[in-house]
Design a protein around this motif. Structure first.
Motif, PDB file in Angstrom:
ATOM      1  N   PHE A   1      34.242 -21.928 -52.303  1.00  0.00           N
ATOM      2  CA  PHE A   1      34.804 -21.304 -53.742  1.00  0.00           C
ATOM      3  C   PHE A   1      35.973 -22.125 -54.094  1.00  0.00           C
ATOM      4  O   PHE A   1      36.870 -22.260 -53.320  1.00  0.00           O
ATOM      5  CB  PHE A   1      35.190 -19.746 -53.346  1.00  0.00           C
ATOM      6  N   ASP A   2      36.188 -21.912 -55.643  1.00  0.00           N
ATOM      7  CA  ASP A   2      37.496 -22.683 -56.157  1.00  0.00           C
ATOM      8  C   ASP A   2      38.524 -21.623 -55.905  1.00  0.00           C
ATOM      9  O   ASP A   2      39.871 -22.061 -55.734  1.00  0.00           O
ATOM     10  CB  ASP A   2      37.294 -22.895 -57.425  1.00  0.00           C
ATOM     11  N   LEU A   3      38.332 -20.153 -56.380  1.00  0.00           N
ATOM     12  CA  LEU A   3      39.450 -19.354 -56.500  1.00  0.00           C
ATOM     13  C   LEU A   3      39.193 -18.110 -55.750  1.00  0.00           C
ATOM     14  O   LEU A   3      38.198 -17.499 -56.023  1.00  0.00           O
ATOM     15  CB  LEU A   3      39.919 -19.044 -58.014  1.00  0.00           C
ATOM     16  N   ASP A   4      40.306 -17.529 -55.107  1.00  0.00           N
ATOM     17  CA  ASP A   4      40.325 -16.142 -54.739  1.00  0.00           C
ATOM     18  C   ASP A   4      41.434 -15.535 -55.361  1.00  0.00           C
ATOM     19  O   ASP A   4      42.617 -15.774 -55.368  1.00  0.00           O
ATOM     20  CB  ASP A   4      40.678 -16.108 -52.963  1.00  0.00           C
ATOM     21  N   PRO A   5      41.246 -14.697 -56.387  1.00  0.00           N
ATOM     22  CA  PRO A   5      42.260 -14.167 -57.170  1.00  0.00           C
ATOM     23  C   PRO A   5      43.146 -13.133 -56.561  1.00  0.00           C
ATOM     24  O   PRO A   5      44.146 -12.654 -57.162  1.00  0.00           O
ATOM     25  CB  PRO A   5      41.725 -13.615 -58.588  1.00  0.00           C
TER      26      PRO A   5
ATOM     27  N   HIS B   1      39.851 -18.150 -48.354  1.00  0.00           N
ATOM     28  CA  HIS B   1      38.377 -18.366 -48.438  1.00  0.00           C
ATOM     29  C   HIS B   1      38.016 -19.215 -50.098  1.00  0.00           C
ATOM     30  O   HIS B   1      37.188 -19.529 -50.027  1.00  0.00           O
ATOM     31  CB  HIS B   1      37.861 -17.076 -49.137  1.00  0.00           C
ATOM     32  N   ALA B   2      39.325 -19.858 -50.320  1.00  0.00           N
ATOM     33  CA  ALA B   2      39.108 -20.391 -51.370  1.00  0.00           C
ATOM     34  C   ALA B   2      40.081 -21.723 -51.541  1.00  0.00           C
ATOM     35  O   ALA B   2      41.115 -21.661 -50.929  1.00  0.00           O
ATOM     36  CB  ALA B   2      39.190 -19.638 -52.895  1.00  0.00           C
ATOM     37  N   LYS B   3      39.923 -22.635 -52.544  1.00  0.00           N
ATOM     38  CA  LYS B   3      40.909 -23.676 -52.632  1.00  0.00           C
ATOM     39  C   LYS B   3      42.109 -23.172 -53.110  1.00  0.00           C
ATOM     40  O   LYS B   3      43.243 -23.578 -52.722  1.00  0.00           O
ATOM     41  CB  LYS B   3      40.304 -24.865 -53.426  1.00  0.00           C
ATOM     42  N   VAL B   4      41.932 -22.300 -53.994  1.00  0.00           N
ATOM     43  CA  VAL B   4      43.390 -21.774 -54.594  1.00  0.00           C
ATOM     44  C   VAL B   4      43.393 -20.309 -54.446  1.00  0.00           C
ATOM     45  O   VAL B   4      42.329 -19.607 -54.462  1.00  0.00           O
ATOM     46  CB  VAL B   4      43.254 -22.222 -56.262  1.00  0.00           C
ATOM     47  N   ASN B   5      44.549 -19.753 -54.139  1.00  0.00           N
ATOM     48  CA  ASN B   5      44.636 -18.354 -53.820  1.00  0.00           C
ATOM     49  C   ASN B   5      45.911 -17.807 -54.524  1.00  0.00           C
ATOM     50  O   ASN B   5      46.920 -18.035 -54.196  1.00  0.00           O
ATOM     51  CB  ASN B   5      44.670 -18.107 -52.249  1.00  0.00           C
ATOM     52  N   TYR B   6      45.518 -16.650 -55.399  1.00  0.00           N
ATOM     53  CA  TYR B   6      46.462 -16.015 -56.119  1.00  0.00           C
ATOM     54  C   TYR B   6      47.101 -14.657 -55.189  1.00  0.00           C
ATOM     55  O   TYR B   6      46.192 -14.188 -54.509  1.00  0.00           O
ATOM     56  CB  TYR B   6      45.898 -15.446 -57.521  1.00  0.00           C
ATOM     57  N   THR B   7      48.213 -14.319 -55.341  1.00  0.00           N
ATOM     58  CA  THR B   7      48.568 -13.124 -54.679  1.00  0.00           C
ATOM     59  C   THR B   7      49.311 -12.098 -55.534  1.00  0.00           C
ATOM     60  O   THR B   7      49.338 -12.502 -56.814  1.00  0.00           O
ATOM     61  CB  THR B   7      49.691 -13.516 -53.576  1.00  0.00           C
TER      62      THR B   7
END
Ligand SMILES: C[S@@+](CC[C@H](N)C(=O)[O-])C[C@H]1O[C@@H](n2cnc3c(N)ncnc32)[C@H](O)[C@@H]1O
Length: 159
Positions: free
Chosen positions: A28-32, A42-48
């Motif tokens: 996955f590219d993004l976990d928002p 779980h992803a390359k980029v992770n927002y918090t």
């Protein structure tokens, strides 16, 4: 009357997806919506919560296990509009979220057999929030990912 997700003490716990399950769905590219100091990602980029993933621009293939409780609907709406990703939520099929953003809009559902044993912020596998879970695919690539995942459950292709 529309049913929203139940509010309980459990809504304050951060139920983290077992990494082995997400790996079965591919990269996955993004976990928002990831924790602030995650034991794993779980992803390359992770927002918090600090950057507020709900307000940011989403890109690529998204994995999303959204914050439970009130507000769940907005996360599913955003993933539906984005159109490329897999969500994991409680299989509460009678709720407003299901009727507004899933039943007529998602491409496939994978109802998980048994209960997922989620992790806590310390990286320990602590157990189940007491509900069945379902993976929701938006986008044909994600339908294929559910089909090929070998996650035990019942797949329902909606489109
Ligand atoms: C159910 S947990 C899932 C975490 C992770 N995605 C996983 O599956 O392992 C939901 C996460 O969303 C985070 N969160 C809550 N509000 C958020 C926001 N506005 N933006 C980004 N993350 C948020 C919480 O801190 C929590 O870590």
């Amino acid at each position: 009357m529309d049913v929203t997700f139940e509010k309980s003490e459990q809504t304050t716990v951060e139920w983290l997806t077992p990494p082995s399950l997400v790996k079965m769905l591919g990269e996955f590219d993004l976990d928002p919506c990831s924790p602030e100091n995650p034991p794993f990602t779980h992803a390359k980029v992770n927002y918090t919560i600090k950057s507020n993933g709900l307000e940011k621009i989403w890109f690529g293939r998204v994995y999303m296990n959204p914050p439970y409780g009130k507000g769940m609907e907005k996360w599913l709406e955003k993933l539906k509009i984005h159109g490329n990703g897999i969500a994991l939520i409680f299989a509460r099929t009678e709720t407003k979220t299901f009727f507004k953003h899933i039943w007529d809009d998602a491409d496939a559902l994978l109802f998980v057999k048994g209960r997922i044993k989620f992790f806590n912020l310390e990286g320990k596998q602590v157990g189940t929030p007491g509900s069945p879970s379902v993976f929701i695919a938006y986008g044909s690539n994600n339908v294929e990912a559910l089909k090929n995942s070998k996650i035990e459950g019942k797949l329902i292709v909606l489109k």
